[in-house]
Design a protein around this motif. Structure first.
Motif, PDB file in Angstrom:
ATOM      1  N   PHE A  97      10.550   0.845 -74.936  1.00 43.10           N
ATOM      2  CA  PHE A  97      10.717  -0.461 -74.100  1.00 43.10           C
ATOM      3  C   PHE A  97      11.417   0.031 -72.941  1.00 43.10           C
ATOM      4  N   LEU A  98      12.736   0.783 -73.037  1.00 41.48           N
ATOM      5  CA  LEU A  98      13.440   1.073 -71.709  1.00 41.48           C
ATOM      6  C   LEU A  98      12.986   2.358 -70.882  1.00 41.48           C
ATOM      7  N   GLU A  99      11.940   2.971 -71.529  1.00 42.62           N
ATOM      8  CA  GLU A  99      11.503   4.096 -70.801  1.00 42.62           C
ATOM      9  C   GLU A  99      12.260   5.288 -70.503  1.00 42.62           C
ATOM     10  N   THR A 100      12.972   5.367 -71.831  1.00 40.26           N
ATOM     11  CA  THR A 100      14.187   6.326 -71.937  1.00 40.26           C
ATOM     12  C   THR A 100      13.716   7.987 -71.549  1.00 40.26           C
ATOM     13  N   GLU A 101      12.515   8.186 -72.135  1.00 43.28           N
ATOM     14  CA  GLU A 101      11.985   9.628 -72.122  1.00 43.28           C
ATOM     15  C   GLU A 101      11.654   9.813 -70.519  1.00 43.28           C
ATOM     16  N   LYS A 102      10.856   8.675 -70.057  1.00 44.73           N
ATOM     17  CA  LYS A 102      10.378   8.888 -68.571  1.00 44.73           C
ATOM     18  C   LYS A 102      11.626   9.278 -67.680  1.00 44.73           C
ATOM     19  N   LYS A 103      12.747   8.513 -67.965  1.00 49.11           N
ATOM     20  CA  LYS A 103      13.976   8.608 -67.052  1.00 49.11           C
ATOM     21  C   LYS A 103      14.567   9.979 -67.275  1.00 49.11           C
ATOM     22  N   ILE A 104      14.612  10.382 -68.462  1.00 45.31           N
ATOM     23  CA  ILE A 104      15.282  11.925 -68.770  1.00 45.31           C
ATOM     24  C   ILE A 104      14.486  12.915 -68.196  1.00 45.31           C
ATOM     25  N   ARG A 105      13.215  12.844 -68.345  1.00 43.75           N
ATOM     26  CA  ARG A 105      12.172  13.938 -67.607  1.00 43.75           C
ATOM     27  C   ARG A 105      12.421  13.975 -66.143  1.00 43.75           C
ATOM     28  N   ALA A 106      12.673  12.823 -65.602  1.00 51.16           N
ATOM     29  CA  ALA A 106      12.664  12.633 -64.127  1.00 51.16           C
ATOM     30  C   ALA A 106      13.921  13.385 -63.516  1.00 51.16           C
ATOM     31  N   GLY A 107      14.905  13.337 -64.168  1.00 48.87           N
ATOM     32  CA  GLY A 107      16.305  14.118 -63.790  1.00 48.87           C
ATOM     33  C   GLY A 107      16.466  15.357 -64.295  1.00 48.87           C
ATOM     34  N   ARG A 108      15.656  15.910 -65.114  1.00 48.66           N
ATOM     35  CA  ARG A 108      15.392  17.277 -65.466  1.00 48.66           C
ATOM     36  C   ARG A 108      14.292  18.053 -65.185  1.00 48.66           C
ATOM     37  N   SER A 109      13.605  17.540 -64.110  1.00 50.67           N
ATOM     38  CA  SER A 109      12.127  18.293 -63.746  1.00 50.67           C
ATOM     39  C   SER A 109      12.333  19.862 -63.480  1.00 50.67           C
ATOM     40  N   GLU A 110      13.535  20.323 -63.021  1.00 50.16           N
ATOM     41  CA  GLU A 110      13.565  21.683 -62.734  1.00 50.16           C
ATOM     42  C   GLU A 110      13.794  22.648 -64.229  1.00 50.16           C
ATOM     43  N   ILE A 111      14.277  21.953 -65.151  1.00 50.13           N
ATOM     44  CA  ILE A 111      14.669  22.512 -66.245  1.00 50.13           C
ATOM     45  C   ILE A 111      13.321  22.564 -67.600  1.00 50.13           C
ATOM     46  N   ILE A 112      12.487  21.673 -67.410  1.00 46.06           N
ATOM     47  CA  ILE A 112      11.491  21.428 -68.171  1.00 46.06           C
ATOM     48  C   ILE A 112      10.638  22.439 -68.494  1.00 46.06           C
ATOM     49  N   GLU A 113      10.271  22.964 -69.693  1.00 45.66           N
ATOM     50  CA  GLU A 113       9.533  24.152 -70.313  1.00 45.66           C
ATOM     51  C   GLU A 113       8.231  24.097 -69.209  1.00 45.66           C
ATOM     52  N   SER A 114       8.218  25.006 -68.680  1.00 50.28           N
ATOM     53  CA  SER A 114       6.911  25.207 -67.683  1.00 50.28           C
ATOM     54  C   SER A 114       5.965  26.263 -67.712  1.00 50.28           C
ATOM     55  N   ARG A 115       6.363  27.434 -68.740  1.00 47.02           N
ATOM     56  CA  ARG A 115       5.721  28.513 -69.057  1.00 47.02           C
ATOM     57  C   ARG A 115       4.223  28.127 -69.533  1.00 47.02           C
ATOM     58  N   GLY A 116       3.258  28.925 -68.998  1.00 46.26           N
ATOM     59  CA  GLY A 116       1.798  28.767 -69.285  1.00 46.26           C
ATOM     60  C   GLY A 116       1.720  29.244 -70.906  1.00 46.26           C
ATOM     61  N   GLU A 117       0.788  28.843 -71.684  1.00 48.48           N
ATOM     62  CA  GLU A 117       0.568  29.136 -72.978  1.00 48.48           C
ATOM     63  C   GLU A 117      -0.266  30.231 -72.777  1.00 48.48           C
ATOM     64  N   ASP A 118       0.258  31.234 -73.753  1.00 45.40           N
ATOM     65  CA  ASP A 118      -0.584  32.611 -74.104  1.00 45.40           C
ATOM     66  C   ASP A 118      -2.090  32.372 -74.640  1.00 45.40           C
ATOM     67  N   SER A 119      -2.821  33.063 -74.396  1.00 41.33           N
ATOM     68  CA  SER A 119      -4.231  32.818 -75.068  1.00 41.33           C
ATOM     69  C   SER A 119      -4.198  33.087 -76.639  1.00 41.33           C
ATOM     70  N   LYS A 169       2.509  45.193 -74.037  1.00 41.45           N
ATOM     71  CA  LYS A 169       1.093  44.781 -73.520  1.00 41.45           C
ATOM     72  C   LYS A 169       1.390  44.026 -72.446  1.00 41.45           C
ATOM     73  N   LYS A 170       2.339  43.074 -72.433  1.00 44.33           N
ATOM     74  CA  LYS A 170       2.536  42.240 -71.071  1.00 44.33           C
ATOM     75  C   LYS A 170       3.185  42.978 -69.893  1.00 44.33           C
ATOM     76  N   LYS A 171       4.036  43.990 -70.255  1.00 40.66           N
ATOM     77  CA  LYS A 171       4.654  44.608 -69.194  1.00 40.66           C
ATOM     78  C   LYS A 171       3.726  45.651 -68.406  1.00 40.66           C
ATOM     79  N   LYS A 172       2.786  46.282 -69.473  1.00 45.98           N
ATOM     80  CA  LYS A 172       1.722  46.901 -68.774  1.00 45.98           C
ATOM     81  C   LYS A 172       0.661  46.345 -67.912  1.00 45.98           C
ATOM     82  N   LEU A 173       0.178  45.006 -68.501  1.00 46.21           N
ATOM     83  CA  LEU A 173      -0.565  44.212 -67.544  1.00 46.21           C
ATOM     84  C   LEU A 173       0.070  43.903 -66.269  1.00 46.21           C
ATOM     85  N   GLN A 174       1.469  43.311 -66.323  1.00 46.82           N
ATOM     86  CA  GLN A 174       2.033  43.257 -65.115  1.00 46.82           C
ATOM     87  C   GLN A 174       2.251  44.328 -63.935  1.00 46.82           C
ATOM     88  N   ALA A 175       2.481  45.434 -64.755  1.00 52.70           N
ATOM     89  CA  ALA A 175       2.775  46.688 -63.830  1.00 52.70           C
ATOM     90  C   ALA A 175       1.329  46.967 -63.203  1.00 52.70           C
TER      91      ALA A 175
END
Length: 482
Positions: A242-264, A455-461
């Motif tokens: 009701f207090l929208e707690t999660e929404k307020k926390i995410r808004a204040g931590r937008s730069e820290i939130i996990e942003s990595r894409g998921e591997d196949s 494998k990831k390093k080889k692909l990145q190179a």
């Protein structure tokens, strides 16, 4: 040089914008408090069946080995709940769903001691397992999403510590209602007072029956306390929604939130299979110990009193909680790999000692119960942090942990029940086997993770080389890179 200066300014600005103010800290504290309460409730759910297992067997008129099928039902539910977690979290408000799930779990706990049919008992516990699996995976995923892999390590360990608090409290809550429940259910149980290893810290209990004058089994009250606590947790999460707690926390931590894409799936399939097996043995061994130590201590040649049985069950959770609490600091400053290796040395040595000396020496069983649980405590959160280093586990893949733990308890706990009916103390040999195989699987996980990194390093190179070649071709053609 100017680019480097701009980059430093950008980093400083990011730090300033992500530094939480007082109001943000309040919302974070409210959320973490709610998650902690829920984890205590979860601990009550997974632990209350252990010290009351003999009573539940008596309620449905069967043996410990047969009633242990409730663990399979619970595990199947945990698996199902973990699998649907990602879907639910993408579509619904997390705070409201956590609240509703807590209500359902509280209802399942409250209903358990009233049931006199084995398969109805299994179904009710299975249903509780579903919502437990969702709460377990969902709240863990939420922490990973908001705080990211590295910053969440201490929180993940603290998250798993709180379940130990509830699990520790469950035997103590049940103890006043268990005093006359052991003698008639243990297989081939003679008078415990005639055994040299028999110990008791309480005075003899008068000849009351397991039911009150009204015909209600006293154990009902222990389950009502646990269920009532979860109802309170449910109301708390509805308030957070009701207090929208999660929404307020995410808004204040937008730069820290996990942003990595998921591997196949193809990239991480083998790693996930090994992680699943890792948690299969990790949670199976841990759960077998805390679920059977009460019954083993009473029904084996140790012949503890019922009071001492509940105390050694509580001691397991004291050690477990101490390990989880220590892990909050340890996993913050040490690599998960090193922590896990030390854990496996500790739990394997502990189980070897108890298997050799435990049944003939009660003091050994008391001591090893603490040390085993202490080292076992950080195997689970350490595995979460370790896996999250190599791939994003905060989204669709979060169910992998629940899948492993559910399959482990689903398969090996009924096996433990069958072994218990033959020779109660032999359950300890099953737990030793889980510890050894768990360590071996982690070694395979480390090898597979190393292969994925290469494998990831080889692909990145290769991609960088391709990009450089394209840029050179553009220059030769008189074009400029945009």
């Amino acid at each position: 040089m100017s680019q480097e200066t701009d980059l430093n300014k950008e980093v400083d600005l990011r730090k300033e914008t992500t530094k939480p103010d007082t109001k943000d800290r309040v919302w974070v504290a409210l959320l973490l408090f709610g998650i902690s309460l829920a984890r205590i409730g979860n601990g009550l759910f997974i632990s209350i069946h252990g010290p009351t297992l003999l009573t539940l067997a008596d309620n449905v008129g069967t043996s410990v080995g047969t009633v242990s099928w409730l663990f399979s039902g619970r595990s199947l539910g945990v698996l199902a709940g973990g699998i649907v977690t990602g879907l639910i979290m993408r579509r619904l408000n997390n705070m409201y769903t956590f609240g509703i799930a807590s209500f359902i779990l509280g209802g399942a706990i409250t209903a358990t001691p009233w049931i006199t049919d084995l398969w109805l008992l299994v179904v009710v516990v299975l249903f509780g397992g579903i919502v437990f699996g969702y709460l377990d995976a969902g709240m863990q995923a939420l922490i990973l999403q908001i705080w990211g892999e590295k910053d969440s390590r201490g929180l993940i360990s603290g998250y798993h510590f709180m379940i130990a608090v509830g699990a520790f409290l469950a035997p103590l809550i049940a103890q006043p209602f268990l005093r006359q429940d052991a003698e008639d259910v243990c297989p081939a149980n003679d008078d415990p007072s005639q055994n040299d290893n028999y110990t008791s810290t309480t005075s003899p209990v008068d000849s009351q029956t397991t039911s009150t004058a009204s015909g209600v089994n006293p154990i009902v009250w222990a389950y009502l306390i646990c269920g009532g606590f979860l109802f309170v947790v449910g109301f708390y999460f509805l308030m957070l929604g009701f207090l929208e707690t999660e929404k307020k926390i995410r808004a204040g931590r937008s730069e820290i939130i996990e942003s990595r894409g998921e591997d196949s799936v193809k990239t991480v399939l083998l790693l996930f299979a090994l992680v699943c097996v890792y948690y299969f043995f990790c949670v199976a061994g841990e759960t077998a110990y805390n679920s059977y130590i009460y019954s083993v201590s009473i029904c084996s040649d140790l012949r503890f009193s019922v009071s001492d049985g509940t105390l050694i069950n509580a001691l397991f959770w004291i050690g477990f909680g101490s390990g989880r609490l220590a892990g909050v600091v340890i996993l913050k400053y040490f690599k998960p790999t090193h922590v896990i290796i030390v854990d496996f040395i500790g739990i394997t040595v502990s189980m070897i000692i108890v298997c050799i000396f435990g049944e003939s020496n009660a003091a050994v069983t008391w001591a090893i119960t603490f040390f085993y649980s202490f080292f076992q405590a950080t195997v689970y959160p350490g595995g979460v942090s370790w896996t999250s280093q190599y791939t994003n586990m905060s989204g669709n893949y979060i169910f992998i942990f629940s899948a492993g733990q559910a399959l482990g308890t689903m398969v090996l706990l009924p096996v433990g029940g069958i072994i218990f009916d033959v020779d109660p103390f032999s359950v300890m040999y099953l737990i030793l086997g889980c510890s050894v195989l768990n360590a071996a699987v982690f070694g395979l996980m480390a090898l597979e993770a190393r292969r994925i990194v290469k494998k990831k390093k080889k692909l990145q190179a290769s991609m960088e080389k391709t990009g450089q070649n394209n840029e050179a071709e553009m220059r030769e053609s008189g074009l400029t890179a945009m």
